[in-house]
Every structure is written in C-alpha cells, then in structure tokens.
Design an enzyme around this catalytic site. Structure first.
Site, PDB file in Angstrom:
ATOM      1  CG  ASN A   9      74.719  57.443   9.515  1.00 51.01           C
ATOM      2  OD1 ASN A   9      74.649  57.004  10.564  1.00 51.01           O
ATOM      3  ND2 ASN A   9      76.120  57.085   8.950  1.00 51.01           N
ATOM      4  CD  GLU A  51      86.576  56.779   6.478  1.00 53.21           C
ATOM      5  OE1 GLU A  51      85.415  56.597   6.188  1.00 53.21           O
ATOM      6  OE2 GLU A  51      87.285  57.555   7.015  1.00 53.21           O
ATOM      7  CB  CYS A  97      77.419  64.776   2.378  1.00 50.66           C
ATOM      8  SG  CYS A  97      78.804  63.697   2.255  1.00 50.66           S
ATOM      9  N   GLY A 137      83.109  60.512  -2.331  1.00 51.50           N
ATOM     10  CA  GLY A 137      83.109  60.894  -3.863  1.00 51.50           C
ATOM     11  C   GLY A 137      82.185  60.614  -4.607  1.00 51.50           C
ATOM     12  CD  GLU A 138      78.635  62.065  -8.692  1.00 51.18           C
ATOM     13  OE1 GLU A 138      77.748  62.134  -8.137  1.00 51.18           O
ATOM     14  OE2 GLU A 138      78.733  60.756  -9.419  1.00 51.18           O
TER      15      GLU A 138
HETATM   16  S1  SF4 Z   1      77.899  63.453  -4.048  1.00 48.90           S
HETATM   17 FE1  SF4 Z   1      79.515  64.025  -2.741  1.00 48.90          FE
HETATM   18  S2  SF4 Z   1      78.676  65.674  -1.246  1.00 48.90           S
HETATM   19 FE2  SF4 Z   1      77.119  64.546  -2.212  1.00 48.90          FE
HETATM   20  S3  SF4 Z   1      76.416  62.847  -0.645  1.00 48.90           S
HETATM   21 FE3  SF4 Z   1      77.873  62.083  -2.274  1.00 48.90          FE
HETATM   22  S4  SF4 Z   1      79.933  62.216  -1.378  1.00 48.90           S
HETATM   23 FE4  SF4 Z   1      78.468  63.542  -0.081  1.00 48.90          FE
END
Ligand code: SF4
Length: 346
Positions: free
Chosen positions: A291, A89, A116, A156-157
C-alpha cells in the site's frame, strides 16, 4: 480518575473491596460495560443510586477521545486522541458477512520496517490496556452490528507491548469481558523471537490467531527491509514458529507484503517456497500487495505479478492467499494506518 477498563474482573473486585463496596458490584458494572457497552453509570439501573453516584465520581470509562470518523467504501477509520495528546487510529472493516476491527497497540513503533510510515517517528509510547480496549468499545457503541473479529494490526508491534496487549486480550476474550472467541482475535507481529517464545508458553495468548510478517525469502533482504531481522533472524524465526504449540487444525499465517521490484519476483517466490514447503501443514501465506505511501520510495506490483508469485507458492503445495479484500488499504502492513494521517483534521 481511575479507568474501569484498566481492570480485569478479579482486579476490580479487589479494588471495590478496598473502597468498601460489595465485590459483586464489580460483576454488575463490568456486565454493563462489556455486554451492553454502557458508559454512563447513571444508566446502570440495577445499581443503587448512591453507588452510581460514587462510581461516577471515582471511575471513568473513556480512555480516548474520538476526534474523527473517516468513512471509506468498505471501512471506517476512527481517529482518537489520548489524554496526553497523541493520535491513535483504529479501523473498522466491513467484510462480506462480518466486521473486523483493526486496533493499535503503540503510538509509533520501534521496529523500523523500511516500508512503513509508522516507523518514521520511532516509538512514542506504548498504549495502556484501557486505551486498547476503549478503541473497541467506542467503535462498537457506534456500530449497530456486533464486532466479533479483532486484529492487532494497527499502529505498533503488539508483542513489544506484551503485558498491556495481554491484559487487553484477557478483557476481550473472558466470559466476564467482551467475550470474543480466541479464534477471532489475531496478533500480527514482525517476528520478535523472545516474545513469540513467551507467547508459546502462555495459554491465554498461544490460542489466538498468529500472523507473522516475513516479507523476504532470505536473510539479507529481510534485514534490509526489516532491521529487526539482524537480531531476529529469518532462520531462527521460522524455527520458533515450527515449534510453536499451535492447534493442529489451524495454521500460522505468514504475511508477505509484495513490493514492486524488491521482493516480488518468481525466483524469490521459488526461494520462499523452498523455506516453507517442508512445513506446509503449519503455515499458510498471505500475500499483501504493498500500500504505497507518498513519503516512501516503494510501489505496489501489478496484479499479474502478484498472481504469478502466488502460483509459484501454490505449485509447491503452500496454501497461499492474496489479500485484495475490501480492507486492503488498511491491511497493508501493521503500521500502515499512519500513512493516512494526512486525513486528520486538527
Ligand atoms: S512492525 Fe512497526 S515498523 Fe514494522 S510494519 Fe509494523 S508498525 Fe511498521
């Protein structure tokens, strides 16, 4: 089929040389791709016909298939499918005088923040540089106005996929690439200390905007909300950020998602102020009302509470903003894009 967007200019020149093409053809092709957003070799009219044919047979441009566009009042979500069938997305946000694109860097996420939705399935896989760059290219082709702002705040991170994100950034900011200003590209991270240290040493990456999710004023609450904090403690994180060689005229953004009854009290604002006020010239704080996601037990605080929290920080001289802008639903936290997955029509 090889993807053009997998290559930086020097790499593509080398690849063309290996294949027996003139190296300057790589400059021509990337000019079409990144300056005019052309994806059809047949329309790259300054290439000889036989080159257009040969490139078209060997190279592809699109790493993703656009499945759906979901327009909202002030943002549009694009849902893509990868070649191996995963959903990605991307959200285009219309702000007052500019557009911002929020891109994803992974499918799922291993960081596991409790609030999350992306965290729920864990990490499925990293996105490739081509899949990251193609999010931008496809949305830009769909959009008359130039997109000049980019945030790695989708699924994602980004720092957990450092190499791919770095290469995508090189394509986004290079003069031969999409040529965005480094000041308009933001990395939003949960605070991976080792990767932040790496970024600090990396001239390409350390000049980007940096946003770091803090979300709690103390170690135990942060650990409860963001398990990653067990090995990346709040204290160590703040120290790495204080030492980060950031341009002196800019401030690192500390992101704080406000969750009702969890981290939104005035006492917690006081505690946060105590941590940050000594470094107020290095940081600014971005307060983001949560949210909500139907699958998670957290709620958004009232605006009154949000502003009361802000007031405490401000009274300590900490520069603080509340993100109630148009893209607020998108900007919940990095992974909250996934929470709207129900909208996907398969
Ligand atoms: S780091 Fe990963 S788990 Fe944490 S809010 Fe961002 S996407 Fe979600």
């Amino acid at each position: 089929m090889e993807l053009l967007t997998s290559y930086t200019l020097p790499e593509l020149r080398k690849r063309f040389e290996e294949l027996g093409f003139e190296t300057y053809r790589a400059n021509q092709v990337l000019r079409w791709l990144y300056k005019r957003f052309e994806d059809d070799f047949q329309r790259m009219t300054d290439l000889p016909k036989e080159h257009r044919q040969a490139f078209g047979e060997r190279f592809g441009v699109r790493a993703l298939e656009l499945l759906q566009k979901v327009p909202a009042e002030d943002s549009t979500k694009y849902v893509f499918k990868t070649r191996d069938g995963h959903l990605v997305e991307t959200v285009l946000i219309r702000e007052r005088d500019h557009l911002t694109l929020c891109v994803s860097s992974q499918i799922g996420c291993a960081v596991g923040c409790k609030f999350c939705a992306t965290a729920k399935d864990g990490l499925l896989r990293n996105l490739t540089p081509a899949e990251i760059v193609d999010q931008y290219l496809q949305v830009q082709r769909n959009t008359p106005q130039r997109i000049r702002n980019l945030v790695f705040m989708g699924m994602g991170e980004p720092l957990a996929n450092y190499e791919a994100v770095r290469k995508a950034v090189e394509i986004f900011v290079s003069p031969w690439g999409i040529e965005l200003s480094k000041r308009r590209v933001s990395i939003s991270t949960s605070g991976l200390i080792a990767q932040l240290r790496r970024m600090a040493q990396d001239p390409l990456m350390r000049e980007l905007n940096l946003a770091v999710s803090i979300n709690a004023p103390d170690q135990s609450l942060r650990e409860a909300l963001m398990p990653i904090s067990k090995t990346n403690s709040l204290q160590d994180l703040l120290q790495v950020l204080v030492d980060f060689p950031y341009p002196s005229d800019r401030r690192i953004m500390l992101e704080y998602v406000l969750i009702k009854g969890v981290n939104d009290s005035k006492a917690q604002a006081q505690e946060l102020s105590r941590l940050i006020a000594p470094h107020r010239r290095k940081f600014k704080v971005n307060l983001i009302p949560y949210n909500p996601d139907p699958a998670l037990p957290y709620e958004r605080p009232s605006l009154e509470r949000v502003y009361a929290f802000q007031e405490v920080l401000r009274s300590h001289g900490v520069s603080t903003f509340v993100r109630l802008s148009k893209g607020v639903e998108v900007f919940g936290a990095c992974g909250q894009l996934r929470s709207k997955r129900a909208l996907v029509v398969k």
